[in-house]
Write a protein that holds these residues in place. Structure first.
Motif, mmCIF file in Angstrom:
data_model
loop_
_atom_site.group_PDB
_atom_site.id
_atom_site.type_symbol
_atom_site.label_atom_id
_atom_site.label_comp_id
_atom_site.label_asym_id
_atom_site.label_seq_id
_atom_site.Cartn_x
_atom_site.Cartn_y
_atom_site.Cartn_z
ATOM 1 N N MET A 1 -29.513 -48.543 39.802
ATOM 2 C CA MET A 1 -28.894 -48.668 41.109
ATOM 3 C C MET A 1 -27.595 -47.858 41.186
ATOM 4 S SD MET A 1 -29.685 -50.036 43.854
ATOM 5 C CE MET A 1 -29.321 -50.946 45.253
ATOM 6 N N LYS A 2 -26.834 -47.905 40.074
ATOM 7 C CA LYS A 2 -25.573 -47.177 40.072
ATOM 8 C C LYS A 2 -25.812 -45.671 40.081
ATOM 9 C CE LYS A 2 -22.627 -50.589 37.908
ATOM 10 N NZ LYS A 2 -21.675 -50.874 36.855
ATOM 11 N N THR A 3 -26.873 -45.208 39.400
ATOM 12 C CA THR A 3 -27.138 -43.768 39.377
ATOM 13 C C THR A 3 -27.577 -43.280 40.745
ATOM 14 O OG1 THR A 3 -29.407 -44.140 38.638
ATOM 15 C CG2 THR A 3 -27.741 -43.757 36.938
ATOM 16 N N LEU A 4 -28.317 -44.086 41.496
ATOM 17 C CA LEU A 4 -28.739 -43.693 42.840
ATOM 18 C C LEU A 4 -27.531 -43.568 43.763
ATOM 19 C CD1 LEU A 4 -31.121 -43.093 44.691
ATOM 20 C CD2 LEU A 4 -31.191 -45.532 45.251
ATOM 21 N N LYS A 5 -26.590 -44.493 43.647
ATOM 22 C CA LYS A 5 -25.369 -44.452 44.462
ATOM 23 C C LYS A 5 -24.514 -43.252 44.065
ATOM 24 C CE LYS A 5 -21.633 -47.397 46.037
ATOM 25 N NZ LYS A 5 -20.983 -48.710 45.921
ATOM 26 N N LEU A 6 -24.428 -42.980 42.765
ATOM 27 C CA LEU A 6 -23.668 -41.834 42.290
ATOM 28 C C LEU A 6 -24.287 -40.521 42.772
ATOM 29 C CD1 LEU A 6 -21.336 -40.845 40.490
ATOM 30 C CD2 LEU A 6 -22.979 -40.780 38.603
ATOM 31 N N LYS A 7 -25.617 -40.424 42.766
ATOM 32 C CA LYS A 7 -26.298 -39.223 43.252
ATOM 33 C C LYS A 7 -26.060 -39.015 44.751
ATOM 34 C CE LYS A 7 -30.033 -38.877 39.909
ATOM 35 N NZ LYS A 7 -31.490 -38.875 39.733
ATOM 36 N N LYS A 8 -26.065 -40.092 45.530
ATOM 37 C CA LYS A 8 -25.832 -39.970 46.972
ATOM 38 C C LYS A 8 -24.400 -39.534 47.265
ATOM 39 C CE LYS A 8 -29.321 -43.093 48.767
ATOM 40 N NZ LYS A 8 -29.617 -44.230 49.633
ATOM 41 N N ILE A 9 -23.457 -40.097 46.532
ATOM 42 C CA ILE A 9 -22.054 -39.722 46.719
ATOM 43 C C ILE A 9 -21.843 -38.267 46.323
ATOM 44 C CG2 ILE A 9 -19.716 -40.119 45.857
ATOM 45 C CD1 ILE A 9 -20.398 -43.103 45.738
ATOM 46 N N MET A 10 -22.451 -37.853 45.204
ATOM 47 C CA MET A 10 -22.309 -36.477 44.744
ATOM 48 C C MET A 10 -22.961 -35.496 45.723
ATOM 49 S SD MET A 10 -20.715 -35.154 42.458
ATOM 50 C CE MET A 10 -20.552 -34.296 40.966
ATOM 51 N N SER A 11 -24.127 -35.834 46.263
ATOM 52 C CA SER A 11 -24.783 -34.940 47.220
ATOM 53 C C SER A 11 -23.991 -34.862 48.521
ATOM 54 C CB SER A 11 -26.217 -35.394 47.488
ATOM 55 O OG SER A 11 -26.228 -36.630 48.154
ATOM 56 N N LEU A 12 -23.390 -35.945 48.953
ATOM 57 C CA LEU A 12 -22.549 -35.926 50.146
ATOM 58 C C LEU A 12 -21.317 -35.059 49.920
ATOM 59 C CD1 LEU A 12 -21.997 -37.063 53.002
ATOM 60 C CD2 LEU A 12 -20.757 -38.917 51.885
ATOM 61 N N PHE A 13 -20.708 -35.185 48.733
ATOM 62 C CA PHE A 13 -19.542 -34.369 48.405
ATOM 63 C C PHE A 13 -19.901 -32.890 48.375
ATOM 64 C CE2 PHE A 13 -17.176 -32.193 44.990
ATOM 65 C CZ PHE A 13 -15.923 -32.165 45.591
ATOM 66 N N LEU A 14 -21.016 -32.533 47.751
ATOM 67 C CA LEU A 14 -21.417 -31.130 47.668
ATOM 68 C C LEU A 14 -21.787 -30.570 49.040
ATOM 69 C CD1 LEU A 14 -23.456 -31.114 44.346
ATOM 70 C CD2 LEU A 14 -21.181 -30.201 44.759
ATOM 71 N N ALA A 15 -22.415 -31.371 49.889
ATOM 72 C CA ALA A 15 -22.735 -30.924 51.240
ATOM 73 C C ALA A 15 -21.464 -30.665 52.039
ATOM 74 C CB ALA A 15 -23.605 -31.954 51.944
ATOM 75 N N ALA A 16 -20.481 -31.546 51.901
ATOM 76 C CA ALA A 16 -19.205 -31.348 52.593
ATOM 77 C C ALA A 16 -18.485 -30.122 52.049
ATOM 78 C CB ALA A 16 -18.335 -32.598 52.441
ATOM 79 N N LEU A 17 -18.570 -29.905 50.740
ATOM 80 C CA LEU A 17 -17.942 -28.737 50.137
ATOM 81 C C LEU A 17 -18.574 -27.443 50.635
ATOM 82 C CD1 LEU A 17 -15.865 -27.803 48.002
ATOM 83 C CD2 LEU A 17 -17.753 -27.813 46.364
ATOM 84 N N VAL A 18 -19.884 -27.410 50.765
ATOM 85 C CA VAL A 18 -20.570 -26.234 51.295
ATOM 86 C C VAL A 18 -20.155 -25.981 52.739
ATOM 87 C CG1 VAL A 18 -22.839 -25.360 51.982
ATOM 88 C CG2 VAL A 18 -22.519 -26.336 49.719
ATOM 89 N N CYS A 19 -20.059 -27.009 53.533
ATOM 90 C CA CYS A 19 -19.642 -26.844 54.938
ATOM 91 C C CYS A 19 -18.213 -26.322 55.047
ATOM 92 C CB CYS A 19 -19.764 -28.172 55.682
ATOM 93 S SG CYS A 19 -21.467 -28.689 55.929
ATOM 94 N N VAL A 20 -17.318 -26.853 54.245
ATOM 95 C CA VAL A 20 -15.917 -26.435 54.300
ATOM 96 C C VAL A 20 -15.772 -24.989 53.851
ATOM 97 C CG1 VAL A 20 -13.646 -26.805 53.250
ATOM 98 C CG2 VAL A 20 -14.943 -28.742 54.112
ATOM 99 N N THR A 21 -16.437 -24.608 52.759
ATOM 100 C CA THR A 21 -16.309 -23.233 52.284
ATOM 101 C C THR A 21 -16.975 -22.246 53.230
ATOM 102 O OG1 THR A 21 -18.258 -23.531 50.884
ATOM 103 C CG2 THR A 21 -16.096 -23.881 49.865
ATOM 104 N N THR A 22 -18.019 -22.653 53.924
ATOM 105 C CA THR A 22 -18.655 -21.770 54.904
ATOM 106 C C THR A 22 -17.728 -21.540 56.091
ATOM 107 O OG1 THR A 22 -20.830 -22.579 54.268
ATOM 108 C CG2 THR A 22 -20.665 -21.475 56.383
ATOM 109 N N LEU A 23 -17.070 -22.575 56.557
ATOM 110 C CA LEU A 23 -16.185 -22.431 57.709
ATOM 111 C C LEU A 23 -14.932 -21.642 57.368
ATOM 112 C CD1 LEU A 23 -16.509 -25.976 59.317
ATOM 113 C CD2 LEU A 23 -17.544 -23.835 60.080
ATOM 114 N N THR A 24 -14.425 -21.776 56.158
ATOM 115 C CA THR A 24 -13.241 -21.001 55.792
ATOM 116 C C THR A 24 -13.591 -19.538 55.546
ATOM 117 O OG1 THR A 24 -13.504 -21.589 53.464
ATOM 118 C CG2 THR A 24 -12.027 -22.956 54.792
ATOM 119 N N GLY A 25 -14.840 -19.240 55.266
ATOM 120 C CA GLY A 25 -15.255 -17.861 55.067
ATOM 121 C C GLY A 25 -15.252 -17.051 56.347
ATOM 122 N N PHE A 26 -15.325 -17.698 57.492
ATOM 123 C CA PHE A 26 -15.316 -16.984 58.773
ATOM 124 C C PHE A 26 -13.938 -16.435 59.123
ATOM 125 C CE2 PHE A 26 -18.997 -19.866 59.989
ATOM 126 C CZ PHE A 26 -19.938 -18.893 59.758
#
Length: 66
Positions: A1-26
Motif C-alpha cells: 500500500m505504501k509503495t502504491l502511494k509513493l508511486k502516485k506521489i512520485m508520478s505527480l511530482f514528475l508530471a508537475a516538473l515536466v509541465c514547469v520545465t516546458t513552460l519555462t522553456g518558452f
C-alpha cells in the motif's frame, strides 16, 4: 500500500516538473541577430612580405551566381 502511494506521489511530482520545465522553456529568447560587440582588426606591417601584392601563386576562382 505504501509503495502504491509513493508511486502516485512520485508520478505527480514528475508530471508537475515536466509541465514547469516546458513552460519555462518558452521564455528563451535568441540574441543571434542583435549586434552585441565591436570587432577590431589588427594589421601588421608587411614590408618584407613577398605576397604583399595579393599574388599567391594561383588564379582566383570565379563562381557563378555570386
Amino acid at each position: 500500500m505504501k509503495t502504491l502511494k509513493l508511486k502516485k506521489i512520485m508520478s505527480l511530482f514528475l508530471a508537475a516538473l515536466v509541465c514547469v520545465t516546458t513552460l519555462t522553456g518558452f521564455e528563451t529568447t535568441a540574441y543571434a541577430a542583435e549586434e552585441t560587440d565591436e570587432v577590431y582588426l589588427v594589421s601588421f606591417p608587411r614590408d618584407g612580405d613577398a605576397n604583399y601584392g595579393g599574388e599567391w601563386g594561383h588564379e582566383s576562382h570565379s563562381f557563378m551566381n555570386g
